[in-house]
Write an enzyme that holds these catalytic residues in place. Structure first.
Site, short mmCIF file in Angstrom:
data_model
loop_
_atom_site.label_atom_id
_atom_site.label_comp_id
_atom_site.label_asym_id
_atom_site.label_seq_id
_atom_site.Cartn_x
_atom_site.Cartn_y
_atom_site.Cartn_z
N ASN A 174 7.80 20.22 7.20
CA ASN A 174 7.13 21.21 8.34
C ASN A 174 8.07 21.00 9.58
OD1 ASN A 174 6.80 23.15 9.08
ND2 ASN A 174 4.28 22.56 8.43
N HIS A 210 -9.99 25.35 2.43
CA HIS A 210 -9.47 24.58 4.00
C HIS A 210 -10.31 26.02 4.93
CE1 HIS A 210 -6.21 22.42 5.33
NE2 HIS A 210 -6.05 22.32 4.24
N ARG A 259 -13.36 21.77 3.24
CA ARG A 259 -12.83 21.50 4.34
C ARG A 259 -13.45 22.07 5.35
NH1 ARG A 259 -7.36 20.15 7.57
NH2 ARG A 259 -8.05 22.16 8.11
N TYR A 287 -6.44 23.31 16.69
CA TYR A 287 -5.65 22.83 14.85
C TYR A 287 -7.21 22.99 13.84
CZ TYR A 287 -5.25 21.26 10.81
OH TYR A 287 -4.46 20.39 9.04
N ASP A 330 -11.15 16.79 9.21
CA ASP A 330 -9.77 15.97 9.18
C ASP A 330 -9.74 16.30 11.23
OD1 ASP A 330 -7.26 15.70 10.34
OD2 ASP A 330 -6.31 17.16 8.46
N HIS A 340 -7.44 14.86 12.79
CA HIS A 340 -6.25 15.17 12.95
C HIS A 340 -5.20 14.35 14.30
CE1 HIS A 340 -2.36 17.93 12.48
NE2 HIS A 340 -3.01 18.26 11.01
N GLU A 380 -10.96 12.90 7.96
CA GLU A 380 -9.42 11.77 8.21
C GLU A 380 -8.62 12.03 9.15
OE1 GLU A 380 -7.89 15.73 5.95
OE2 GLU A 380 -6.05 15.45 6.23
N GLU A 409 -1.04 11.56 6.21
CA GLU A 409 0.30 12.49 5.33
C GLU A 409 0.83 12.62 6.35
OE1 GLU A 409 -3.12 15.72 6.67
OE2 GLU A 409 -1.63 16.36 8.35
N ARG A 423 -3.31 9.81 1.81
CA ARG A 423 -3.53 10.99 2.39
C ARG A 423 -2.48 10.87 1.89
NH1 ARG A 423 -5.15 15.56 1.34
NH2 ARG A 423 -5.02 15.73 4.38
N HIS A 451 -2.38 15.24 -0.05
CA HIS A 451 -1.29 16.35 0.64
C HIS A 451 -1.21 17.11 0.57
CE1 HIS A 451 0.28 17.23 4.69
NE2 HIS A 451 -1.10 17.72 5.59
N ASP A 464 2.53 23.74 3.22
CA ASP A 464 4.04 23.38 3.81
C ASP A 464 4.25 22.58 2.87
OD1 ASP A 464 1.93 22.03 5.35
OD2 ASP A 464 2.86 20.33 5.16
N GLU A 511 -6.07 18.52 -2.38
CA GLU A 511 -5.99 19.71 -1.58
C GLU A 511 -4.84 20.51 -2.17
OE1 GLU A 511 -3.69 18.46 2.26
OE2 GLU A 511 -5.00 19.91 3.66
N TRP A 554 -0.65 16.05 18.15
CA TRP A 554 -1.20 17.26 18.19
C TRP A 554 -2.38 16.88 16.33
CZ3 TRP A 554 -0.08 19.85 13.45
CH2 TRP A 554 -0.74 21.11 13.77
O1 EZ4 Z 1 -1.39 19.59 10.08
O2 EZ4 Z 1 0.46 20.34 6.52
O3 EZ4 Z 1 -5.03 17.93 6.26
N1 EZ4 Z 1 -3.72 18.74 6.39
C1 EZ4 Z 1 -3.25 18.65 7.70
C2 EZ4 Z 1 -2.17 20.32 7.61
C3 EZ4 Z 1 -0.88 19.41 8.06
C4 EZ4 Z 1 0.25 20.48 8.35
C5 EZ4 Z 1 1.44 19.61 8.92
O4 EZ4 Z 1 2.75 19.86 8.46
O5 EZ4 Z 1 -3.65 17.98 8.32
O6 EZ4 Z 1 -2.83 21.18 8.15
CO CO Z 2 -4.39 16.92 7.70
#
Ligand code: EZ4
Ligand code: CO
Length: 412
Positions: free
Chosen positions: A37, A122, A147, A159, A220, A222, A246, A272, A293, A322, A326, A349, A412
C-alpha cells in the site's frame, strides 16, 4: 513443468493492486499478490527488473528451493518490498502446484481443520450512534466478530473511521474504511494520545451495554502508544473482555511488549508490518503476544507464514492474518487456504472488496454465517480477468500520516 512467462499486472479498480502471473510450459497459470500500500511501483520494479528474468526456465514445482534462492541470492535480506515480491512468487507457485494436483490449495497444506475461518469486520463511526449503526450493519452481513474504531473528541480525522462510508454501487453492502487516498500527496491526520486514552474505555463500555457480553470485540491501536500508555489502555479495557488489542506500540521494538504484558491480561496482536519470522523471535519465544498479524502478502508468502504459525503453535499463539482491502483477493485467498489448514487458526480479518475489484478478480470463496471458505476449485480459486484489469490504470495513492497539535510528526 517449467515457468515460461512471468507477468506483473498493475490494476486499480477500487484501489491499486499488483499481481504476479506465472505461466508454465503446460499452460497452467498461477497468481500471487504483491500489493504494498502506497509503495506499489517499487515492488513492480523489483519483480519486473530483478525477479522475473530469474524465474524463466525454472521448475515450477520447486517452491521451497525458489523461495530460498530468491531470499538468499539477493544478499540484501528482508524488508517489505523484497518480501512482498518473494511472496507473490511463492503464492503463484502454490497456485500452480495445486492446479497441477487438481486440488484446492488447502488440501496440499494438510487439508481442512475446520468448516470455515471465523472472520472479523471493521465497524466504525465518528460518534456512538454512527458506530452502533455500523456494528448493526456488520451483524446483518453475518459477521460474528467485530473491530471497533471511533472518532475522538477534539480530533478531526482519525485512523479507522470510515469517511466516505459507502462506495458507489455498494449501498447497504459495504461499510469499511480505506485509508489510502488517491491524491498526489499523503493526507494529514491529527493525533492526541491522552485524549484517545480518556475516550476509548467509555466507547467499549457503551458497546458492551448495547450489544451484550458475547460478541468478540477487537481494537487497533495502530502503533501510536508508548509501552506504558499501551499498558494503561490494555488494563482499562479488561472489563470489556477484548478479543484483542492490536498494534498497541510501534512494531520495531519487540521488547516494548514485555512491559505491556506485565501490566495487562488484554490479549495482544501484532505483526501487520512485519515481514519475516525474525520480527517475531522474541515475541513468540517469550509469549508476549497472543495473535500473529502478518499478511501472507507481506511476509514472503504461504511457505514462511506456515513456518511462523508452526513456531507460534508451540506457545499456543494463534493466527490473525492481515486482511484489509489493500490485500488483493489473491492475497485473501492465500490467507484463507492457510487459515483453513493450520491447527492454530485464530481469526481472519475481512473488510470486503468493492464491486469493481470483485469483477477484476474472479473468486470462488464464500462468506457465510461469519465464516470464510476459499472454495474447492483447484488452486487458489482466483483468476484475473485481464480485460477488466486493463480498464483501470495505476493511480497515485498514499496512506495518511499524523501530526500532533504542535506539528510533530507522529506514528500513523
Ligand atoms: O492500516 O492495511 O488492521 N488493519 C490495519 C490496516 C492498515 C492498512 C495499511 O495498508 O491496520 O487498515
Ligand atoms: Co492493523
Amino acid at each position: 513443468m517449467k515457468i515460461t512467462k512471468a507477468e506483473v499486472i498493475v490494476t486499480s479498480p477500487d484501489r491499486n493492486f499488483v499481481t504476479l502471473k506465472l505461466t508454465t510450459d503446460g499452460g497452467l497459470t498461477g497468481l500471487g499478490d504483491a500489493t504494498l500500500n502506497g509503495r506499489e511501483l517499487a515492488v513492480v520494479s523489483y519483480l519486473k527488473d530483478h525477479v522475473a528474468p530469474l524465474l524463466l526456465g525454472k521448475d515450477a514445482h520447486k517452491i521451497e528451493d525458489t523461495w530460498q534462492f530468491l531470499y538468499r541470492s539477493a544478499y540484501w535480506r528482508r524488508g517489505p518490498v523484497t518480501m512482498a515480491a518473494i511472496a507473490a512468487v511463492d503464492v503463484a507457485l502454490w497456485d500452480i502446484k495445486a492446479k497441477a494436483a487438481n486440488m484446492p490449495l488447502y488440501q496440499l497444506l494438510g487439508g481442512a481443520c475446520r468448516t470455515g475461518c471465523l472472520a472479523y469486520g471493521h465497524a466504525s463511526g465518528k460518534d456512538l450512534p454512527e458506530l452502533f449503526d455500523s456494528v448493526r450493519k456488520h451483524l446483518e452481513l453475518g459477521y460474528r466478530a467485530i473491530r471497533i474504531q471511533t472518532g475522538v473528541p477534539g480530533l478531526k480525522a482519525i485512523y479507522g473511521v470510515a469517511s466516505n462510508v459507502v462506495a458507489a454501487g455498494n449501498v447497504g453492502k459495504r461499510y469499511d474504511h480505506e485509508p489510502a487516498q488517491r491524491a498526489p500527496l499523503p493526507a494529514e491526520e491529527d493525533w492526541d494520545t491522552r485524549a484517545y486514552l480518556r475516550h476509548i474505555p467509555g466507547v467499549f463500555e457503551a458497546v458492551r451495554a448495547e450489544f451484550g457480553p458475547e460478541l468478540p470485540l477487537l481494537h487497533d491501536g495502530h502503533h501510536r502508544m508508548t509501552p506504558i500508555q499501551a499498558a494503561k489502555l490494555g488494563k482499562s479495557l479488561e472489563p470489556y473482555d477484548m478479543f484483542w488489542l492490536e498494534d498497541c506500540t510501534p512494531a520495531e521494538n519487540q521488547e516494548a511488549l514485555r512491559l505491556v504484558r506485565r501490566h495487562t491480561i488484554t490479549p495482544l496482536a501484532i505483526g501487520e508490518i512485519f515481514n519475516t519470522v525474525w520480527d517475531y523471535q522474541t515475541l513468540i519465544r517469550e509469549q508476549l503476544i497472543d495473535y500473529v498479524r502478518s499478511a501472507v502478502t507481506h511476509t514472503g508468502g504461504i511457505s514462511p507464514m506456515k513456518k511462523i504459525m508452526d513456531y507460534a503453535a508451540q506457545y499456543q499463539i494463534k493466527s490473525g492474518i492481515h486482511g484489509p482491502t489493500d490485500i488483493s483477493p489473491v492475497g485473501m485467498a492465500a490467507a484463507t487456504h492457510l487459515g483453513l489448514a493450520i491447527h492454530n487458526f485464530g481469526i481472519q480479518e475481512y473488510m470486503q472488496h468493492g464491486a469493481a475489484t470483485n469483477h477484476v478478480f474472479e473468486q470462488s470463496f464464500t462468506f457465510s454465517g461469519g465464516l470464510l471458505h476459499p472454495g474447492d476449485k483447484p488452486g487458489l480459486g482466483v483468476e484475473l480477468n485481464m480485460d477488466e484489469a486493463g480498464k483501470y490504470p495505476y493511480q497515485t495513492a498514499y496512506l495518511p500520516f499524523n501530526r500532533l497539535a504542535d506539528g510533530t510528526v507522529h506514528d500513523w
